[in-house]
Scaffold this active site. Structure first.
Site, PDB file in Angstrom:
ATOM      1  N   HIS A 195     -18.405 -16.971  21.993  1.00 51.40           N
ATOM      2  CA  HIS A 195     -19.760 -16.577  22.403  1.00 51.40           C
ATOM      3  C   HIS A 195     -20.178 -17.109  23.758  1.00 51.40           C
ATOM      4  O   HIS A 195     -21.346 -16.973  24.137  1.00 51.40           O
ATOM      5  CB  HIS A 195     -20.798 -17.053  21.385  1.00 51.40           C
ATOM      6  CG  HIS A 195     -20.709 -16.381  20.064  1.00 51.40           C
ATOM      7  ND1 HIS A 195     -21.427 -15.251  19.746  1.00 51.40           N
ATOM      8  CD2 HIS A 195     -19.973 -16.663  18.977  1.00 51.40           C
ATOM      9  CE1 HIS A 195     -21.147 -14.880  18.517  1.00 51.40           C
ATOM     10  NE2 HIS A 195     -20.265 -15.725  18.007  1.00 51.40           N
ATOM     11  N   ARG A 219     -33.563 -18.848  25.052  1.00 49.72           N
ATOM     12  CA  ARG A 219     -33.485 -20.284  25.270  1.00 49.72           C
ATOM     13  C   ARG A 219     -33.581 -20.592  26.771  1.00 49.72           C
ATOM     14  O   ARG A 219     -33.198 -19.778  27.612  1.00 49.72           O
ATOM     15  CB  ARG A 219     -32.164 -20.824  24.716  1.00 49.72           C
ATOM     16  CG  ARG A 219     -32.185 -21.049  23.229  1.00 49.72           C
ATOM     17  CD  ARG A 219     -33.238 -22.053  22.829  1.00 49.72           C
ATOM     18  NE  ARG A 219     -32.854 -23.388  23.230  1.00 49.72           N
ATOM     19  CZ  ARG A 219     -32.312 -24.282  22.416  1.00 49.72           C
ATOM     20  NH1 ARG A 219     -32.107 -23.991  21.147  1.00 49.72           N
ATOM     21  NH2 ARG A 219     -31.985 -25.484  22.849  1.00 49.72           N
ATOM     22  N   LYS A 267     -29.622 -18.765  32.677  1.00 47.82           N
ATOM     23  CA  LYS A 267     -30.480 -17.616  32.360  1.00 47.82           C
ATOM     24  C   LYS A 267     -31.545 -17.401  33.452  1.00 47.82           C
ATOM     25  O   LYS A 267     -32.209 -16.393  33.504  1.00 47.82           O
ATOM     26  CB  LYS A 267     -31.140 -17.815  30.997  1.00 47.82           C
ATOM     27  CG  LYS A 267     -30.130 -17.852  29.834  1.00 47.82           C
ATOM     28  CD  LYS A 267     -30.819 -18.122  28.518  1.00 47.82           C
ATOM     29  CE  LYS A 267     -29.851 -18.356  27.374  1.00 47.82           C
ATOM     30  NZ  LYS A 267     -29.283 -17.122  26.805  1.00 47.82           N
ATOM     31  N   THR A 299     -28.776 -10.480  23.231  1.00 50.64           N
ATOM     32  CA  THR A 299     -29.167  -9.555  22.155  1.00 50.64           C
ATOM     33  C   THR A 299     -30.652  -9.215  22.261  1.00 50.64           C
ATOM     34  O   THR A 299     -31.073  -8.155  21.821  1.00 50.64           O
ATOM     35  CB  THR A 299     -28.872 -10.156  20.764  1.00 50.64           C
ATOM     36  OG1 THR A 299     -29.308 -11.515  20.762  1.00 50.64           O
ATOM     37  CG2 THR A 299     -27.392 -10.091  20.441  1.00 50.64           C
ATOM     38  N   LYS A 349     -32.919  -5.630  21.683  1.00 48.23           N
ATOM     39  CA  LYS A 349     -34.162  -5.504  20.900  1.00 48.23           C
ATOM     40  C   LYS A 349     -35.271  -4.937  21.786  1.00 48.23           C
ATOM     41  O   LYS A 349     -36.050  -4.075  21.373  1.00 48.23           O
ATOM     42  CB  LYS A 349     -34.599  -6.877  20.364  1.00 48.23           C
ATOM     43  CG  LYS A 349     -33.624  -7.465  19.366  1.00 48.23           C
ATOM     44  CD  LYS A 349     -33.885  -8.956  19.126  1.00 48.23           C
ATOM     45  CE  LYS A 349     -32.665  -9.590  18.470  1.00 48.23           C
ATOM     46  NZ  LYS A 349     -32.681 -11.056  18.508  1.00 48.23           N
TER      47      LYS A 349
END
Ligand code: 26V
Length: 757
Positions: A314, A495, A500, A601, A605
């Site tokens: 992952h 997170r 990110k 993910t 969504k």
């Protein structure tokens, strides 16, 4: 079955009241009991092979709504309650959220269980029953603080199985008690189980904060979920947790195998084990130990486990790839050490390349290496991620075992992430294309037939608007922050991690702030919404949260800027918040440094709920871009091959942030961290530390992409003003989201890896 009769009986038994006399809390408890009982009574799906999905995290979120939906009684219960003047939503609010995961990896495991059950496949989850889950986040003085988050109330979803197993740790044994959570399948009458192991005598909650005696393994083993990033303390406890989970899980597998009438030598014919990241990797040596203790030769035991196990990777972040000192394992489970040494010896016979060894010269056990040598499959979680594994991170292994490598692009359960959390959108879709997309999510493409239908486009905009208004009410009630539902909702929820790049989004906010102060107003008022928890020991992540909270405060108190730009960070962002915010998002921020986000993910969504992605070509964004086409996504930034080149200190050109800092556009943004405005609000030490890091290190290259990011986001804000054309983008995103149903992902796992029959 008559729901009304059953509910009446339950409220009478529990509280001596008729349902309409009950409080929301009492109704919740009665419905919990009812659904728990209905789900537990369902049989398990049959099959020659049974899957055990091992994961240290299952971020299941609240279960009542989800279970009512899967049991097919949600509408009935809603009507029954509304006939009594009661609201199912208010009842559902009573449920505490089980936060048994950190983020993407744990939520993925929960979506997978939902899909496995919905497809009627025999497959159970195996994990740990953390008592406090992930910490509860509170903002104090514009900083994150952490407190325990107890979710296990008297009434909960756990079913006592009466089963327990002895886990032999070095120097002492510990009993693992098995609790189950039923996982009912939608569209069928089956239910699988999530098996959660717990210690017999869990400790009382800590007196203050989330600190506890990490050496008290006997009582604290299942107290807390390990906050994945950064926390160096408690590493040994983490190994205790892992061995506890896999030893008890392996014993459960063998017990069930025997109950099904098979011997240990038939394990691989009847059992598939998915290893979700490396946290459960010790299941390999542990199962070998148990099989040899039951009479199998070492060769046979290795052959069985190698056909049964499969590993999912992952992340490519080196710091996240687990390597345990062998002396840790010596202490926790000394009986595994000779087995691991034997596995290492055999691996060295297959290849003399030291980089693929299991045990390295520093005495570290490379957990992923064990999985790859002794598993039948290695998969990444999005096409780009799998390619990077094959070409770079795991190249030596790919050369050795090309057939083991495969891609399984992640997915999300549209039952929770559309049907349950966005009923208005679901109703609109049903009216357009009928209800069958639930079981065949690819049918969502049928929505494209309405791309020029003004009525449908207007209704889509209205659905979004009412979701935004609902979210604003919730945020006002819970956090006391008032937002403008007519502004553009720009949403980054995930997170907090430097890769990110929430810090890059903060630089955008600064850019807009400075422009508005200089009299240049955006086309449309913008609300930048963040939701993020930082690992308690991840210092830089906490500096970034501090910066965002300071910007929030600065703008809130600035009457000239406030009507045009707002920033808000949701306190304690969790699954429940996600369910409220995702339907309300206009722009989905997916701005990780290319190559670093394995899949994502949340991106899936958000698109399924009509948000338009603003993202880098990273993880599953690449697949989203391919599906929706360039008019329906905003992409920017360096591509993964260039990023990999910039990191390469041998052949590549080394990235130097100062080269990007010293430009007329970027310098004022970064330097704003040290402006009197911000220093007047925030902690100078924290702001200066972040400023220094951005200029001098910027490991995840925010400055490389920031100019292009701002330009593309400005374009999106402008195009948002053309409501009809924006509605088309929304519709296209929803229409193409079917591919990201986790039902599709699970079918692929089953066809290529599990073969559950
Ligand atoms: C773990 C650690 C541990 C130590 C230090 C830094 C660090 C950084 C990240 C992680 C997370 C590792 C596993 C994980 O949660 N991966 C996420 O898995 C999702 C489901 O496949 C995927 O969508 C996300 O892109 C990926 O980050």
């Amino acid at each position: 079955m008559d729901i009304k009769e059953n509910l009446t009986q339950l409220t009478n038994e529990q509280f001596g009241l008729a349902p309409d006399q009950c409080s929301d809390r009492q109704l919740y408890e009665a419905l919990l009991k009812l659904t728990c009982r209905m789900a537990a009574e369902r049989p398990a799906p049959a099959g020659e092979r049974k899957l055990y999905y091992f994961s240290a995290e299952f971020l299941i979120g609240k279960l009542l709504d989800n279970n009512l939906l899967a049991l097919g009684i949600r509408d009935q219960v809603r009507e029954l309650l509304s006939g009594m003047g009661r609201d199912l939503n208010a009842v559902e609010e009573q449920e505490p959220e089980p936060s048994l995961g950190n983020g993407g990896l744990g939520r993925l495991a929960a979506c997978f269980l939902d899909s496995i059950a919905a497809l009627g496949l025999p497959g159970d989850g195996v994990g740990l029953n953390y008592h406090y889950g992930l910490f509860h986040q509170k903002f104090v003085g514009n900083k994150q603080t952490e407190t325990p988050d107890p979710w296990l109330e008297q009434e909960n979803w756990l079913i006592s199985t009466g089963k327990s197993f002895t886990v032999p740790f070095g120097g002492f044994d510990l009993t693992a008690k098995l609790w189950d959570v039923a996982v009912p399948g939608a569209y069928n009458n089956y239910a699988n189980r999530l098996h959660l192991f717990d210690v017999e005598e869990p400790a009382a909650p800590p007196e203050s904060g989330i600190n506890f005696d990490k050496t008290d393994v006997v009582h604290h083993l299942t107290s807390f979920l390990y906050p994945d990033d950064g926390d160096d303390q408690g590493r040994l406890l983490r190994v205790y947790q892992q061995y506890f989970m896999v030893s008890a899980g392996a014993q459960l597998i063998l017990q069930e195998l025997e109950e099904r009438g098979y011997g240990p030598g038939e394990l691989a014919d009847h059992v598939a084990i998915q290893i979700n990241d490396t946290h459960p990797s010790m299941v390999i040596p542990e199962m070998i130990r148990l099989l040899t203790a039951r009479g199998l030769s070492m060769d046979d035991a290795i052959s069985q486990i190698s056909r049964a196990c499969a590993y999912t990777n992952h992340t490519i972040l080196a710091e996240a790839l687990e390597k345990w000192p062998v002396y840790f394992i010596e202490r926790v489970a000394p009986q595994l050490v000779p087995i691991i040494r034997e596995l290492d010896r055999r691996a060295r016979e297959v290849s003399s390349d030291p980089t693929v060894a299991i045990l390295d010269n520093n005495g570290l056990v490379h957990m992923a290496h064990m999985d790859i040598h002794y598993g039948c499959s290695v998969n990444g979680v999005a096409a780009l991620h799998t390619e990077i594994l094959k070409k770079a991170e795991l190249k030596a292994f790919y050369d050795l075992y090309p057939d083991k490598f495969n891609n399984k692009t992640n997915g999300v359960t549209l039952r929770r992430w559309m049907e349950a959390c966005n009923p208005d959108l679901t109703a609109l879709i049903d009216q357009c294309i009928g209800p069958d997309w639930r079981q065949n999510p690819d049918q969502l493409v049928g929505l494209l037939a309405f791309i020029d239908d003004e009525h449908v486009l207007n209704r889509l905009l209205a659905v979004k608007q009412s979701a935004k208004e609902r979210f604003c009410r919730e945020l006002r009630d819970v956090q006391g922050v008032e937002l403008d539902p007519n502004s553009l909702f720009d949403v980054q929820i995930k997170r907090l991690h430097e890769y990110k790049r929430q810090q890059m989004n903060a630089l955008y906010v600064i850019a807009k702030y400075l422009e508005i102060r200089a009299g240049r107003l955006p086309e449309k008022p913008i609300t930048v919404i963040f939701g993020a928890k930082a690992a308690p020991a991840y210092v830089m992540a906490k500096h970034i949260i501090h910066l965002i909270l300071c910007l929030q405060k600065l703008i809130e108190n600035d009457p000239a800027v406030r009507p045009w730009l707002r920033v808000v960070m949701i306190e304690n962002y969790n699954v429940t918040w996600a369910e409220q915010l995702i339907p309300a998002a206009d722009i989905s921020e997916q701005i990780s440094l290319a190559s670093k986000e394995a899949s994502g993910t949340g991106n899936m969504k958000l698109m399924a709920n009509g948000a338009v992605t603003l993202g880098t070509m990273d993880g599953a964004n690449v697949e989203i871009a391919e599906l929706v086409g360039p008019d329906n996504i905003y992409t920017f930034g360096a591509h993964s091959d260039r990023v990999i080149h910039l990191y390469d200190d041998k052949g590549g050109e080394r990235y130097r942030p100062v080269d990007y800092y010293h430009t007329p556009k970027v310098e004022p943004l970064v330097d704003f961290l040290l402006s009197p405005e911000l220093l007047g609000i925030g902690d100078p030490y924290s702001l200066a530390a972040l400023w220094r890091d951005m200029k001098g290190k910027d490991w995840f290259m925010a400055l490389l992409d920031v100019e292009e990011y701002i330009a593309v986001k400005d374009l999106a804000v402008r195009q948002y003003g053309d409501r009809k054309s924006w509605a088309r983008k929304m519709l296209t995103n929803i229409a193409k989201a079917g591919y990201f149903s986790s039902d599709r992902t699970i079918k692929q796992y089953n066809e290529d890896i599990w073969h559950l029959g």
